[in-house]
Design an enzyme around this catalytic site. Structure first.
Site, PDB file in Angstrom:
ATOM      1  N   ALA A   1       0.854  -1.196   0.000  1.00 50.24           N
ATOM      2  CA  ALA A   1       0.000   0.000   0.000  1.00 50.24           C
ATOM      3  C   ALA A   1       0.886   1.242   0.000  1.00 50.24           C
ATOM      4  O   ALA A   1       2.022   1.203   0.477  1.00 50.24           O
ATOM      5  CB  ALA A   1      -0.874  -0.011   1.244  1.00 50.24           C
TER       6      ALA A   1
ATOM      7  N   GLY B   1       0.698  -5.242   0.943  1.00 51.58           N
ATOM      8  CA  GLY B   1      -0.389  -5.362  -0.028  1.00 51.58           C
ATOM      9  C   GLY B   1       0.084  -5.972  -1.338  1.00 51.58           C
ATOM     10  O   GLY B   1      -0.703  -6.592  -2.059  1.00 51.58           O
TER      11      GLY B   1
ATOM     12  N   GLU C   1      -0.096  -9.545  -0.733  1.00 53.32           N
ATOM     13  CA  GLU C   1      -1.511  -9.911  -0.609  1.00 53.32           C
ATOM     14  C   GLU C   1      -2.173  -9.981  -1.985  1.00 53.32           C
ATOM     15  O   GLU C   1      -3.002 -10.854  -2.249  1.00 53.32           O
ATOM     16  CB  GLU C   1      -2.234  -8.907   0.297  1.00 53.32           C
ATOM     17  CG  GLU C   1      -1.774  -9.042   1.754  1.00 53.32           C
ATOM     18  CD  GLU C   1      -2.383  -8.005   2.666  1.00 53.32           C
ATOM     19  OE1 GLU C   1      -2.152  -6.810   2.428  1.00 53.32           O
ATOM     20  OE2 GLU C   1      -3.098  -8.380   3.607  1.00 53.32           O
TER      21      GLU C   1
ATOM     22  N   GLU D   1       3.688  -5.306   7.451  1.00 55.07           N
ATOM     23  CA  GLU D   1       2.754  -4.323   8.008  1.00 55.07           C
ATOM     24  C   GLU D   1       2.984  -4.069   9.486  1.00 55.07           C
ATOM     25  O   GLU D   1       2.824  -2.954   9.983  1.00 55.07           O
ATOM     26  CB  GLU D   1       1.303  -4.788   7.787  1.00 55.07           C
ATOM     27  CG  GLU D   1       0.785  -4.621   6.365  1.00 55.07           C
ATOM     28  CD  GLU D   1       1.090  -5.818   5.469  1.00 55.07           C
ATOM     29  OE1 GLU D   1       1.998  -6.605   5.797  1.00 55.07           O
ATOM     30  OE2 GLU D   1       0.414  -5.957   4.432  1.00 55.07           O
TER      31      GLU D   1
HETATM   32  C1  LIG Z   1      -2.762  -2.162   5.206  1.00 52.96           C
HETATM   33  C2  LIG Z   1      -1.379  -2.011   4.776  1.00 52.96           C
HETATM   34  C3  LIG Z   1      -0.912  -2.530   3.644  1.00 52.96           C
HETATM   35  C4  LIG Z   1      -1.783  -3.278   2.733  1.00 52.96           C
HETATM   36  C5  LIG Z   1       0.472  -2.346   3.244  1.00 52.96           C
HETATM   37  O1  LIG Z   1       0.868  -2.805   2.235  1.00 52.96           O
HETATM   38  S1  LIG Z   1       1.481  -1.406   4.250  1.00 52.96           S
HETATM   39  C6  LIG Z   1       2.995  -1.307   3.300  1.00 52.96           C
HETATM   40  C7  LIG Z   1       3.780  -2.548   3.395  1.00 52.96           C
HETATM   41  N1  LIG Z   1       4.989  -2.420   2.639  1.00 52.96           N
HETATM   42  C8  LIG Z   1       6.138  -2.125   3.211  1.00 52.96           C
HETATM   43  O2  LIG Z   1       6.243  -1.972   4.394  1.00 52.96           O
HETATM   44  C9  LIG Z   1       7.316  -1.988   2.282  1.00 52.96           C
HETATM   45  C10 LIG Z   1       8.019  -0.673   2.523  1.00 52.96           C
HETATM   46  N2  LIG Z   1       9.105  -0.487   1.599  1.00 52.96           N
HETATM   47  C11 LIG Z   1      10.279  -1.119   1.700  1.00 52.96           C
HETATM   48  O3  LIG Z   1      10.502  -1.962   2.519  1.00 52.96           O
HETATM   49  C12 LIG Z   1      11.352  -0.708   0.749  1.00 52.96           C
HETATM   50  O4  LIG Z   1      11.056   0.588   0.291  1.00 52.96           O
HETATM   51  C13 LIG Z   1      11.513  -1.634  -0.467  1.00 52.96           C
HETATM   52  C14 LIG Z   1      12.082  -2.972  -0.004  1.00 52.96           C
HETATM   53  C15 LIG Z   1      10.200  -1.846  -1.189  1.00 52.96           C
HETATM   54  C16 LIG Z   1      12.517  -0.979  -1.453  1.00 52.96           C
HETATM   55  O5  LIG Z   1      13.717  -0.690  -0.760  1.00 52.96           O
HETATM   56  P1  LIG Z   1      14.807   0.273  -1.423  1.00 52.96           P
HETATM   57  O6  LIG Z   1      15.050  -0.133  -2.802  1.00 52.96           O
HETATM   58  O7  LIG Z   1      15.950   0.301  -0.480  1.00 52.96           O
HETATM   59  O8  LIG Z   1      14.145   1.705  -1.509  1.00 52.96           O
HETATM   60  P2  LIG Z   1      13.688   2.688  -0.358  1.00 52.96           P
HETATM   61  O9  LIG Z   1      13.300   1.967   0.843  1.00 52.96           O
HETATM   62  O10 LIG Z   1      14.717   3.745  -0.214  1.00 52.96           O
HETATM   63  O11 LIG Z   1      12.379   3.303  -0.985  1.00 52.96           O
HETATM   64  C17 LIG Z   1      12.430   4.089  -2.166  1.00 52.96           C
HETATM   65  C18 LIG Z   1      11.364   5.164  -2.075  1.00 52.96           C
HETATM   66  O12 LIG Z   1      10.087   4.554  -2.088  1.00 52.96           O
HETATM   67  C19 LIG Z   1       9.337   4.963  -0.947  1.00 52.96           C
HETATM   68  N3  LIG Z   1       8.488   3.830  -0.538  1.00 52.96           N
HETATM   69  C20 LIG Z   1       8.855   2.574  -0.371  1.00 52.96           C
HETATM   70  N4  LIG Z   1       7.820   1.804  -0.035  1.00 52.96           N
HETATM   71  C21 LIG Z   1       6.757   2.623  -0.007  1.00 52.96           C
HETATM   72  C22 LIG Z   1       5.380   2.427   0.266  1.00 52.96           C
HETATM   73  N5  LIG Z   1       4.893   1.214   0.567  1.00 52.96           N
HETATM   74  N6  LIG Z   1       4.576   3.484   0.213  1.00 52.96           N
HETATM   75  C23 LIG Z   1       5.037   4.712  -0.114  1.00 52.96           C
HETATM   76  N7  LIG Z   1       6.339   4.962  -0.382  1.00 52.96           N
HETATM   77  C24 LIG Z   1       7.176   3.923  -0.333  1.00 52.96           C
HETATM   78  C25 LIG Z   1      10.385   5.309   0.090  1.00 52.96           C
HETATM   79  O13 LIG Z   1       9.862   6.174   1.056  1.00 52.96           O
HETATM   80  C26 LIG Z   1      11.436   5.950  -0.758  1.00 52.96           C
HETATM   81  O14 LIG Z   1      10.995   7.265  -1.032  1.00 52.96           O
HETATM   82  P3  LIG Z   1      12.020   8.466  -1.162  1.00 52.96           P
HETATM   83  O15 LIG Z   1      12.787   8.491   0.131  1.00 52.96           O
HETATM   84  O16 LIG Z   1      12.908   8.139  -2.313  1.00 52.96           O
HETATM   85  O17 LIG Z   1      11.169   9.668  -1.356  1.00 52.96           O
END
Ligand SMILES: C/C=C(\C)C(=O)SCCNC(=O)CCNC(=O)[C@H](O)C(C)(C)COP(=O)(O)OP(=O)(O)OC[C@H]1O[C@@H](n2cnc3c(N)ncnc32)[C@H](O)[C@@H]1OP(=O)(O)O
Length: 715
Positions: free
Chosen positions: A61, A100, A103, A123
């Protein structure tokens, strides 16, 4: 958004497009709904592949949308309609399938993953649970114990482990989409009833109650007050005991409580804070995206005490050749033995060969002539460190970055010993250095942006969360910590016991109370520093020193040889020196009573609230001073330092976020109260930045940088 095309004649290809991680924003969800409908309505299409653009399936998400009001199609019916589809739906997983994202993949009938992909339901780390059916589908697919592990820890698994667990059907080393399309062609027209995970019965577990009781107990212990892991267990229990639709209702109910909780806000803030600290900037205006790091091919560590050993091991584990130097031959040999063991243990855990050949050992500083970067980790003594920097400057090739692992001494004084002060920075690691995630990169007034960029990049390579901070006594972390430990001692003088203070701190969520921590680190370390500063004078018990309140309690214990765990006595007693189990010590309680009597202090009853306010609010106040002084660029830097270096409970965000949750007005009011009660403790006086924030209506923590910028521009 999502893009639709048809390939290989009969496969509908849906590509998620939302860089950088294809998060499921409202637009992406709408795109999926539209393209799935298109594929299902297209008579030529016999099966469908869902993939993500640029080598990432989906990061879950869009966390940025959580603060806004919900728009676009919701996830649950979207995934449900994919599962109900009458054409085979295949997820082609490259990069990450998280939250998500996974999922969505679990809603598909088949999952093909690239060997380098990582999957998980993280999550819980955002204060939530997998509430788009993840908590109900995963246990049905892989069984309750494995699902509990993944969902309560949020850990990511490799494609190989996902295959072993049964999360994915196939792993490929080749082009994932090609493999998924081939697979989709092979399953076209096949019955799908047995592929819909929501229809599976949950695999039977013998003695379900005992399993859940055991897991709940473990989770409660490790959660340290976090509510999401508990809700995760409850959701999985619903999967194990209820039909799918009722389990989904329970999932929704549990999620509703979590979604609006302060803990979820704190954890989500922390997620973005961790990423924000990588985008460092210096007061000069130099910043992460305009500063180029120097190449670092070979590094050195000088001084092989506990810190030096940990740093060298962490460097070798990151794949860097390391020259280590220790002047004393006996210490060098002992270090070599211990470090080799550390490398072997680490390698065994990670299932790789130990990088023993990455480290060379020497007692001659001349052997550092060709390294690109040196980390000095000798004894915490300014004169000794100055000597070492003078030598390093003479021995190392021009352009070598000289770093110090001091935990609080003046980096600029060390820089002044060298030919190139612009190439000197602090790299403050935390013990044990090969384990702890935090690194403070300390720039002095003369450090170049290139030097900071190089140290930050090296930290990243070592797997550390690096935070760039300015130079002042104790930098960010230890500068704030000093007030915390001092307040804890004052509380003992006023009537508390170490047990009482520690219990309050541990119930707040720290892994260890202040006195237990002090016993672990060794009371003698601070004592030596205070003696050097002429604050601690053996035999003296005055409670006002240098014009302010001072507690000599720690010094008095040291004078009795009570250095903590290593001597078997400290704030607690231990069964033998080196033991880790702290026991309440009647001797200490008697000692405190005598001390109070000697100083005419009357013990009073101190409650948990006061302990927390007295220990935490002065730290927070100092955090505001650190921001005001420009030592940290933003509250995120302080919060990340405290969460990753000092055990601040992550679900409370960090000290500055916590202050915003408590309410800045309240923090200000309590500091004013305590300053009035203790005018001999100058740091209790509320900082002007805190006053200013309150005066303008306590803006959210994300807006503080603007206020600080305005404050600095007015100076
Ligand atoms: C209910 C809830 C539901 C259904 C959910 O899904 S909650 C979200 C669950 N997902 C996560 O927790 C994954 C979070 N992301 C990561 O673990 C990592 O970003 C990654 C493994 C996906 C990629 O890692 P990496 O390549 O090292 O890159 P960064 O971590 O630096 O991320 C890059 C930029 O993307 C932004 N980001 C990452 N994930 C999300 C997200 N889920 N939503 C919004 N934004 C996301 C992150 O903030 C970085 O942004 P900038 O710093 O570059 O602006």
């Amino acid at each position: 958004m999502a893009q639709y095309s048809r390939i290989s004649g009969s496969v509908g290809l849906i590509t998620l497009k939302n860089p950088p991680v294809n998060a499921l924003s409202a637009a992406v969800r709408q795109g999926i709904v539209d393209t799935v409908e298109k594929a299902l309505c297209d008579p030529q299409v016999k099966s469908v592949v869902i993939c993500g653009q640029d080598g990432v399936f989906c990061g879950g998400a869009d966390v940025k949308e959580f603060e806004k009001s919900m728009s676009g199609p919701p996830l649950i019916p979207m995934i449900h309609s994919i599962e109900c589809a009458t054409k085979p739906m295949v997820a082609a997983i490259e990069g990450s399938a998280l939250g998500g994202g996974l999922e969505l993949a679990l809603g598909c009938h088949y999952r093909i993953a690239h060997s380098k992909a990582r999957l998980g339901l993280p999550e819980v780390t955002l204060g939530l649970l997998p509430a788009a059916g993840g908590s109900q589908r995963l246990p049905r697919l892989i069984g309750v114990p494995a699902a509990l592990d993944l969902i309560t820890t949020g850990r990511h698994v490799t494609a190989a482990e996902a295959l072993q667990l049964g999360i994915v059907d196939q792993v490929t080393d080749h082009k994932t989409v090609d493999a998924a399309v081939k697979f989709a062609l092979s399953v076209a027209g096949k019955p799908l009833d047995a592929r819909r995970i929501s229809t599976y019965p949950c695999p039977v577990v013998t003695d379900l109650d005992a399993l859940f009781e055991d897991v709940m107990q473990k989770v409660r212990q490790s959660a340290r007050g976090a509510i999401a892991p508990i809700a995760c267990v409850q959701a999985v229990r619903a999967a194990a005991t209820l039909p799918y639709t009722r389990g989904m209702e329970r999932e929704k109910e549990l999620m509703a409580t979590l979604f609006t909780s302060g803990q979820a806000r704190a954890l989500q803030y922390n997620f973005f804070a961790q990423r924000a600290v990588g985008k460092w900037r210096m007061p000069s205006g130099a910043r992460w995206d305009t500063s180029t790091p120097r190449p670092v091919h070979k590094v050195a560590v000088i001084g092989l005490g506990t810190m030096g050993r940990g740093i060298a091991v962490a460097l070798a584990q990151a794949g860097l050749p390391v020259v280590t130097v220790e002047a004393q031959e006996k210490q060098l040999m002992e270090a070599k033995r211990v470090m080799s063991d550390m490398l072997k243990r680490g390698a065994k855990r990670r299932g790789v060969a130990p990088p023993l050949d990455k480290i060379s050992y020497s007692s001659n500083i001349q052997d550092l002539a060709d390294v690109d970067l040196v980390i000095e980790a000798v004894f915490e003594d300014m004169d000794l460190k100055k000597k070492v920097f003078l030598q390093l400057s003479a021995v190392c090739k021009p352009g070598t970055l000289l770093c110090t692992n001091t935990s609080g001494l003046d980096v600029d004084q060390l820089a002044s010993q060298t030919r190139n002060p612009e190439l000197v920075v602090g790299m403050h690691f935390f013990a044990p250095a090969h384990v702890m995630k935090l690194l403070e990169v300390v720039y002095g007034p003369r450090s170049s942006p290139q030097a900071v960029a190089t140290a930050m990049q090296l930290g990243k390579k070592m797997g550390k969360i690096s935070v760039a901070v300015g130079n002042c006594r104790g930098f960010v972390g230890n500068r704030m910590l000093k007030l915390y430990t001092e307040q804890a001692s004052f509380l003992l003088e006023e009537g508390a016991t170490p047990d009482l203070v520690d219990r309050a701190i541990e119930e707040f969520g720290f892994p260890m109370g202040v006195f237990r921590m002090s016993d672990l680190s060794g009371l003698d370390i601070g004592w030596r520093v205070r003696k050097e500063m002429k604050l601690a004078v053996p035999g003296q018990s005055a409670r006002i020193r240098e014009g302010r309140r001072y507690s000599p309690l720690g010094d008095l214990l040291c004078e009795q040889g009570r250095f903590g765990q290593k001597t078997g006595r400290g704030w607690y007693r231990y069964n033998k020196p080196g033991d880790r189990v702290a026991h309440s010590d009647p001797w200490l309680h008697h000692f405190l009573e005598e001390y109070r009597a000697q100083h005419g202090l009357v013990a009073r009853r101190i409650d948990q609230q006061e302990i927390l306010e007295r220990c935490l609010y002065p730290m927070i106040n100092e955090g505001f001073r650190i921001l005001q002084d420009g030592i940290a660029a933003g509250p995120e830097d302080i919060d990340v330092i405290y969460v990753f270096g000092y055990g601040w409970p992550r679900h409370c965000g960090g000290p500055m976020f916590y202050a915003s949750m408590v309410g800045l007005e309240k923090v200000l009011e309590r500091l004013e109260h305590y300053y009035q009660a203790h005018p001999d403790v100058p740091y209790l006086q509320p900082c002007s930045l805190l006053r200013r924030l309150v005066a303008i209506g306590s803006p959210p923590v994300q807006k503080w940088r603007e206020v600080i910028k305005n404050l600095h521009s007015q100076l």
